[in-house]
Design a protein around this motif. Structure first.
Motif, mmCIF file in Angstrom:
data_model
loop_
_atom_site.group_PDB
_atom_site.id
_atom_site.type_symbol
_atom_site.label_atom_id
_atom_site.label_comp_id
_atom_site.label_asym_id
_atom_site.label_seq_id
_atom_site.Cartn_x
_atom_site.Cartn_y
_atom_site.Cartn_z
ATOM 1 N N LEU A 125 0.824 -1.209 0.000
ATOM 2 C CA LEU A 125 0.000 0.000 0.000
ATOM 3 C C LEU A 125 0.858 1.259 0.000
ATOM 4 O O LEU A 125 0.585 2.209 -0.753
ATOM 5 C CB LEU A 125 -0.924 -0.005 1.219
ATOM 6 N N ALA A 126 1.885 1.297 0.857
ATOM 7 C CA ALA A 126 2.720 2.485 0.934
ATOM 8 C C ALA A 126 3.471 2.728 -0.377
ATOM 9 O O ALA A 126 3.506 3.863 -0.887
ATOM 10 C CB ALA A 126 3.703 2.346 2.095
ATOM 11 N N LEU A 127 4.075 1.673 -0.938
ATOM 12 C CA LEU A 127 4.799 1.835 -2.194
ATOM 13 C C LEU A 127 3.862 2.200 -3.338
ATOM 14 O O LEU A 127 4.257 2.941 -4.256
ATOM 15 C CB LEU A 127 5.559 0.547 -2.528
ATOM 16 N N SER A 128 2.634 1.710 -3.298
ATOM 17 C CA SER A 128 1.670 2.039 -4.352
ATOM 18 C C SER A 128 1.335 3.524 -4.331
ATOM 19 O O SER A 128 1.283 4.179 -5.385
ATOM 20 C CB SER A 128 0.396 1.204 -4.182
ATOM 21 N N LEU A 129 1.107 4.076 -3.150
ATOM 22 C CA LEU A 129 0.830 5.509 -3.061
ATOM 23 C C LEU A 129 2.034 6.334 -3.500
ATOM 24 O O LEU A 129 1.897 7.320 -4.249
ATOM 25 C CB LEU A 129 0.436 5.876 -1.630
ATOM 26 N N LEU A 130 3.237 5.948 -3.044
ATOM 27 C CA LEU A 130 4.438 6.683 -3.433
ATOM 28 C C LEU A 130 4.690 6.566 -4.933
ATOM 29 O O LEU A 130 5.090 7.539 -5.586
ATOM 30 C CB LEU A 130 5.646 6.159 -2.650
ATOM 31 N N PHE A 131 4.459 5.387 -5.481
ATOM 32 C CA PHE A 131 4.647 5.170 -6.915
ATOM 33 C C PHE A 131 3.693 6.040 -7.721
ATOM 34 O O PHE A 131 4.097 6.714 -8.688
ATOM 35 C CB PHE A 131 4.442 3.688 -7.224
ATOM 36 N N GLU A 132 2.415 6.048 -7.339
ATOM 37 C CA GLU A 132 1.443 6.860 -8.068
ATOM 38 C C GLU A 132 1.741 8.344 -7.915
ATOM 39 O O GLU A 132 1.545 9.128 -8.860
ATOM 40 C CB GLU A 132 0.030 6.546 -7.560
ATOM 41 N N LEU A 133 2.229 8.743 -6.751
ATOM 42 C CA LEU A 133 2.600 10.146 -6.549
ATOM 43 C C LEU A 133 3.786 10.522 -7.438
ATOM 44 O O LEU A 133 3.799 11.595 -8.056
ATOM 45 C CB LEU A 133 2.941 10.384 -5.077
ATOM 46 N N TRP A 134 4.767 9.633 -7.527
ATOM 47 C CA TRP A 134 5.939 9.884 -8.383
ATOM 48 C C TRP A 134 5.528 9.998 -9.842
ATOM 49 O O TRP A 134 5.984 10.896 -10.570
ATOM 50 C CB TRP A 134 6.949 8.753 -8.190
#
Length: 454
Positions: A125-134
């Motif tokens: 979940l955390a990496l998914s949010l950071l990935f989409e933000l990037w």
């Protein structure tokens, strides 16, 4: 290796296995199929090492025979498979996933599995949010995988080919690192179940539990997955009936069962009456985004070999007949039946379908009574209920709901969770003691004021 370091390594490995199960497409998009193969090799070697290090004791009485039956039928299907090479590859993947699931479940126990699954889902979940933000801030356009298995030079590619659509600031839908909003939404739903139960039982610190529940809910909203929304309704219904059954006790549960059956019949009738309105509400076409055509094709194949099927293959291999071009919609070739039950019937016939249903029904039966029966201590005295005992039931209901629209239950995270629940509940079937509450993930600070006994 010292005894002090081994538990840390075991926990890290278990988290890695569950992360790979939930986010297999992340490794494939990031490293390609060869890189993903290396990750799978690490999972297999690590699972064998964990089994050899822990040497879990096996009891025939506490072994779900239906799992062995399905594995046996899948292996024997090599003899009549229409695609023996594809079956051999599918069996290799099936047994690697099975070995990983059983190694974790039998070696680490239920609490170890919950810890690993919860930690893995936090990473997803955390990496998914950071990935989409990037992607939204720096890329600002749909992003392709690093190693596409299609011709990326084509001008007009279907959006399903992209790793991310860069729609975070538009309110979604987002795909996260898993590259699929339905899979990401399902991961968020399972995470919400785990975190809510751990928070209620004291297995997570309050601030941490609330924070991760907020993250799970945010991702559920951003994925905008109709499938996961409907599955969430099923989970809430199962939770409501389980709590009702706890309250009334065994003597009055007949009312619970009759009401649940009536609610199911009424729900099916209501869906039939409001079908078109529901499709419009969830933004679905009349063919359920091509699912009806896929189901029709799969049923046609299954009807040609109804008893033993075409041979096990698991996830469809696009170079294998008859899957080559079997399910193509808007330029996208789908490699599953979008229904686990139809997929099993087509691959292993009625015999395999009965074995698969036995796994699911047996696990559901044991999960239900683990959730609603009042636990007792070693002397047979009743003790309080624990929210932890609801997790197998609610997660399994979510998986069953997903299995009606996706074949995920047969591969990766779906298969690992199904086996973990089936074997974990079987191990506890004759245990009189309650399922103990998990301690918080972090021990109290040394300088915290000790509690004064009253």
């Amino acid at each position: 290796m010292t005894l002090g370091r081994r538990p840390v390594l075991e926990s890290a490995f278990a988290t890695f296995v569950f992360f790979t199960a939930f986010a297999g497409q992340f490794w494939r998009n990031l490293l390609g199929w060869w890189g993903f193969g290396a990750v799978v090799a690490v999972v297999l070697v690590g699972s064998v090492w964990l089994w050899a290090a822990r040497r879990p004791r096996l009891s025939w009485r506490r072994t779900p025979k239906s799992t062995l039956f399905l594995l046996g039928i899948a292996t024997l299907s090599l003899a009549w498979s229409h695609y023996p090479g594809g079956t051999a590859l599918g069996l290799a993947i099936l047994f690697v996933t099975t070995i990983a699931a059983l190694s974790l479940t039998l070696s680490l126990g239920w609490h170890g599995v919950l810890r690993a699954a919860g930690s893995a889902l936090k990473w997803v979940l955390a990496l998914s949010l950071l990935f989409e933000l990037w992607v939204a801030v720096f890329v600002r356009e749909p992003l392709l995988p690093n190693f596409p298995d299609f011709d990326a030079s084509t001008g007009d590619l279907p959006m399903a080919f992209y790793w991310s659509r860069a729609m975070l600031f538009d309110g979604g839908p987002i795909e996260g690192i898993v590259g699929n909003r339905n899979l990401l939404g399902m991961a968020a739903l399972i995470a919400a179940i785990l975190f809510a139960a751990l928070l209620a039982s004291g297995g997570m610190r309050r601030a941490q539990g609330i924070g991760w529940l907020v993250v799970s809910g945010l991702i559920l909203l951003l994925t905008r997955s109709a499938t996961v929304a409907l599955v969430g309704v099923l989970v809430l219904a199962a939770y409501g009936f389980a709590m009702w059954a706890r309250r009334v006790g065994p003597e009055r549960r007949r009312t619970v069962y009759v009401t649940a059956a009536a609610a199911l019949v009424a729900s099916v009738a209501l869906v039939g009456l409001l079908w078109n309105a529901l499709l419009g509400l969830f933004g679905k076409s009349e063919d359920l985004t091509g699912r009806l055509d896929i189901w029709d094709s799969v049923i046609g194949l299954a009807a040609e070999r109804p008893v033993l099927g075409w041979g096990y293959i698991g996830y469809w291999q696009p170079w294998v007949d008859p899957f080559d071009g079997l399910a193509v919609r808007n330029g996208v070739e789908y490699l599953q039946a979008h229904n686990a039950w139809l997929d099993v019937w087509m691959q292993l016939g009625v015999v395999g379908l009965l074995a698969f249903a036995s796994i699911v029904v047996g696990a559901l039966w044991r999960s239900w009574f683990l959730a609603v029966d009042r636990p007792r201590d070693e002397r047979g005295h009743p003790v309080g209920f624990s929210a932890i005992s609801l997790i197998p039931l609610l997660v399994l209901v979510a998986l069953i709901g997903q299995s009606l629209a996706e074949s995920r239950l047969l591969i990766e995270s779906g298969w690992i969770l199904l086996l973990a629940i089936a074997w974990g509940t079987k191990q506890r079937q004759w245990s009189p003691e309650p399922l103990p509450t998990m301690p918080p993930t972090r021990s109290p600070r040394r300088w915290a004021r000790p509690e004064v006994p009253r």
